[in-house]
Design an enzyme around this catalytic site. Structure first.
Site, PDB file in Angstrom:
ATOM      1  N   HIS A 104      -5.921  -1.546  -4.293  1.00  0.00           N
ATOM      2  CA  HIS A 104      -6.321   0.258  -3.560  1.00  0.00           C
ATOM      3  C   HIS A 104      -6.701   0.636  -4.654  1.00  0.00           C
ATOM      4  CE1 HIS A 104      -2.136  -1.291  -2.537  1.00  0.00           C
ATOM      5  NE2 HIS A 104      -3.140  -0.918  -0.778  1.00  0.00           N
TER       6      HIS A 104
ATOM      7  N   ARG B 149       8.009 -11.005   4.165  1.00  0.00           N
ATOM      8  CA  ARG B 149       8.252 -10.662   6.117  1.00  0.00           C
ATOM      9  C   ARG B 149       8.381 -12.325   6.905  1.00  0.00           C
ATOM     10  NH1 ARG B 149       0.943  -9.924   5.981  1.00  0.00           N
ATOM     11  NH2 ARG B 149       1.193  -8.370   4.540  1.00  0.00           N
TER      12      ARG B 149
ATOM     13  N   HIS C 212      -7.947  -1.225   0.588  1.00  0.00           N
ATOM     14  CA  HIS C 212      -7.496  -1.525   0.473  1.00  0.00           C
ATOM     15  C   HIS C 212      -8.045  -3.609  -0.275  1.00  0.00           C
ATOM     16  CE1 HIS C 212      -4.055   0.593   2.665  1.00  0.00           C
ATOM     17  NE2 HIS C 212      -5.179   0.773   3.299  1.00  0.00           N
TER      18      HIS C 212
ATOM     19  N   CYS D 117       1.094  -1.141   0.337  1.00  0.00           N
ATOM     20  CA  CYS D 117      -0.454  -0.083   0.089  1.00  0.00           C
ATOM     21  C   CYS D 117       0.773   1.009   0.743  1.00  0.00           C
ATOM     22  CB  CYS D 117      -1.284  -0.230   1.389  1.00  0.00           C
ATOM     23  SG  CYS D 117      -0.485  -0.465   2.202  1.00  0.00           S
TER      24      CYS D 117
ATOM     25  N   LYS E  54     -12.520  -4.051   8.306  1.00  0.00           N
ATOM     26  CA  LYS E  54     -11.933  -4.706   7.757  1.00  0.00           C
ATOM     27  C   LYS E  54     -13.064  -5.803   7.543  1.00  0.00           C
ATOM     28  CE  LYS E  54      -9.138  -7.904   9.945  1.00  0.00           C
ATOM     29  NZ  LYS E  54      -7.369  -9.059   9.879  1.00  0.00           N
TER      30      LYS E  54
END
Length: 636
Positions: free
Chosen positions: A383, A361, A510, A332, A464
């Site tokens: 996005h 990650r 998102h 993002c 979300k």
């Protein structure tokens, strides 16, 4: 009424009990159906033992194994049962911690390695403890009392010191006492059916600088039937393990030289590209444009976005020209830099920008698991920039897209959850959170989608919606997500020219559907047991000549299939036809096209499926067209 409390019992009405009563007394007074199955009680937002004393009026809910909180109590009590059995058999073993995990429970011990025979002995001792039906009793200890009781166990002593000066709780069953906040089942006899599944090594608190421990995993159920059903499903899951299937189909591999980083083989890339091609096709049809952002960006960017504060333990860092940089864990911030590169107008909204972004990650080596948990994966991100008034409309469209994509891949059972503002660590004003949450609620209601609300489980920057697909084995996988974000665009100075000519901050939505491309492919492989739909399979047709005399015609058939865009191979080895057919079916090839004298003369192929169905002789042109249509329609 003096000296008594009024308790409203969910599903059973109101009862009044005298002061000093326990919740077990309330259970008896309420006449709850199936009272013998009750494990604990929920009082407000707390779960407590049945032996806890009623201290005020209020509402309660009695919990069984069928409740999520009751299941957790059952499994944690099973971990204590395991620890008691281990200490009986191995007095030198020191228990450390024994939490609940998704599939059951485990307990870590400071002890010499356990072997398979040890697990059988431990299970037998656990059964004896269950048979004894020992009462489980909560103990309230002062810090000094706890330190004295656990003085021979440095792991427990460390935990007690961390609890500070306040008292600590422990649980006693027979001769066994363990430090624990609880709650627990009332008696060991409740834990009727269990199985120890494996032993693994683990470091104390996951830190390789700490002592290595022995971890024993287990599962438990209230009855033998459910345990056996679970073990059957575990065996089926092992048969469907995507790591084994990936190796058998030559799709991907993992290597010590790059732990947690998948290596995609040629056939794996065919599967991966088939998924990506569909992803691109469906996004073009829904009005998205595609971008790509760099993998490494200045650390300042991640501080600005808030990711540094919330995710730095899972990020990789490097220095370029003596300036700190980070490998991106998310796409993002880069997407915002692209948006900010020019002035946008409300006329462009909603602006749908998609990215198949490779992110990294840092995951501990102990949690890496095939394609399901990796250190580098591709997020199917998007996005969407819009005006506040467009949030509901945009989210509604995304919901439709999510269900369209899942249906195409063969997932029709989808559960939806809406997560609201976290109690701590969130950014943004109350007003924008209220607008964002209302937009998500209204979008779901407008589409008639049933959903569960998870209070306080939203992302730090916005609420979300999460989508969970259920596979053919009944397992649930969280894949898609929609997150409404008012805060990050403001942090980055993102603006647009509004209808009234002023400069305003857009809403940033998102959105991911597959989630991690790697993980989703792993889910697909297990859902289909590697028997992928034709449009996804790396090898769709295998052409099998009945003898060497027909190798040339087999080549002609293979060429015709390939020219039509189908993935076909010819097996020209000197093997019997039955062996070739069997190997093609074991390789999960969708169709076998068998060719001999009659087929060559007629310009046809004899078709078998991987289920060993004989479809008979089919003209080659008709067979090609049938397969092209099946691929084009993406039949699952």
């Amino acid at each position: 009424m003096d000296g008594s409390f009024a308790v409203e019992v969910e599903g059973a009405g109101r009862v009044v009990v005298p002061a000093g009563s326990t919740f077990r007394d309330v259970l008896g007074a309420a006449g709850v159906e199936g009272a013998d199955q009750v494990l604990a009680v929920q009082v407000g937002d707390r779960v407590v033992d049945l032996s806890a004393t009623v201290s005020q009026d209020g509402k309660v809910r009695f919990l069984t194994f069928e409740d999520e909180a009751g299941l957790e109590v059952f499994r944690h009590s099973s971990a204590h049962l395991l620890a008691q059995a281990v200490v009986r058999l191995f007095p030198q073993a020191r228990p450390t911690i024994g939490p609940v995990v998704e599939e059951g429970f485990y307990y870590d011990f400071d002890a010499p390695p356990f072997g398979p025979d040890d697990l059988a002995r431990i299970e037998a001792e656990m059964a004896r403890i269950v048979e004894a039906d020992l009462p489980v009793r909560r103990l309230e200890l002062s810090r000094d009392e706890a330190l004295k009781r656990f003085q021979d166990n440095p792991f427990k002593v460390e935990l007690i010191h961390e609890l500070g000066a306040s008292g600590v709780s422990a649980y006693e069953q027979g001769e066994f006492v363990d430090l624990c906040r609880g709650p627990h089942v009332p008696r060991t006899g409740v834990l009727k059916a269990f199985k120890l599944t494996k032993v693994a090594g683990a470091y104390w608190r996951g830190d390789p600088r700490n002592p290595q421990l022995q971890r024993i995993y287990g599962v438990s159920f209230p009855d033998r039937e459910r345990l056996q059903d679970h073990l059957r499903r575990l065996e089926e899951a092992r048969e469907r393990d995507h790591r084994r299937i990936g190796q058998e189909m030559d799709l991907f591999s993992f290597h010590e030289e790059g732990q947690g980083f998948p290596f995609w083989h040629a056939k794996g890339m065919v599967l991966r590209n088939a998924v990506v091609e569909y992803w691109r096709d469906v996004h073009r049809r829904h009005g998205y444009v595609e971008v790509q952002t760099p993998a490494i960006l200045n650390q300042v960017l991640w501080r600005m976005s808030g990711h540094y504060d919330h995710y730095r333990k899972n990020m990789y860092f490097t220095t370029i020209d003596e300036v700190p940089h980070a490998v991106k864990p998310m796409n993002c911030p880069g997407g915002l830099l692209i948006y900010r590169s020019r002035l946008h107008s409300y006329r462009e909204f909603p602006l749908k920008v998609a990215e198949l972004g490779l992110v990294h990650r840092h995951e501990l080596s102990g949690v890496l698991h095939g394609l399901f948990r990796v250190r580098a994966f591709t997020q199917d991100d998007a996005h969407i920039f819009c005006e506040p008034a467009q949030v509901q409309e945009v989210v509604s469209e995304v919901i439709d897209l999510v269900f369209e994509v899942y249906r195409t891949f063969g997932f029709d059972d989808v559960a939806v959850e809406l997560s609201t503002r976290p109690a701590e660590g969130s950014i943004g004003s109350d007003e924008v959170w209220e607008v964002a949450e209302r937009g998500l609620h209204e979008a779901l209601k407008a589409r008639g989608v049933p959903y569960k609300v998870n209070e306080g489980e939203g992302a730090f920057y916005g609420p979300k919606i999460d989508f969970h697909v259920r596979d053919c084995m009944g397992r649930s996988w969280q894949c898609g997500t929609i997150q409404v974000d008012f805060s990050m665009p403001e942090r980055f100075g993102a603006i647009y020219e509004a209808r009234d000519g002023t400069r305003q901050v857009p809403v940033m939505i998102h959105r991911a559907i597959l989630g991690s491309l790697e993980r989703f492919i792993g889910i697909l492989l297990e859902h289909y047991a590697g028997k992928l739909p034709l449009w996804l399979n790396p090898e769709q047709v295998r052409v099998l000549p009945v003898s060497e005399r027909f190798d040339a015609y087999a080549g002609t058939v293979t060429a015709a299939l390939r020219e039509a865009g189908l993935r076909a191979e010819a097996d020209l080895r000197s093997q019997t036809l039955s062996k070739k057919v069997r190997e093609a079916q074991l390789a999960r090839v969708n169709y076998q096209a068998i060719v001999g004298a009659r087929e060559e003369e007629a310009g046809a192929v004899s078709v078998r499926t991987r289920k060993n169905e004989n479809l008979g002789a089919v003209p080659l042109a008709e067979f090609v067209e049938r397969l092209r249509r099946e691929v084009a329609e993406r039949v699952s």
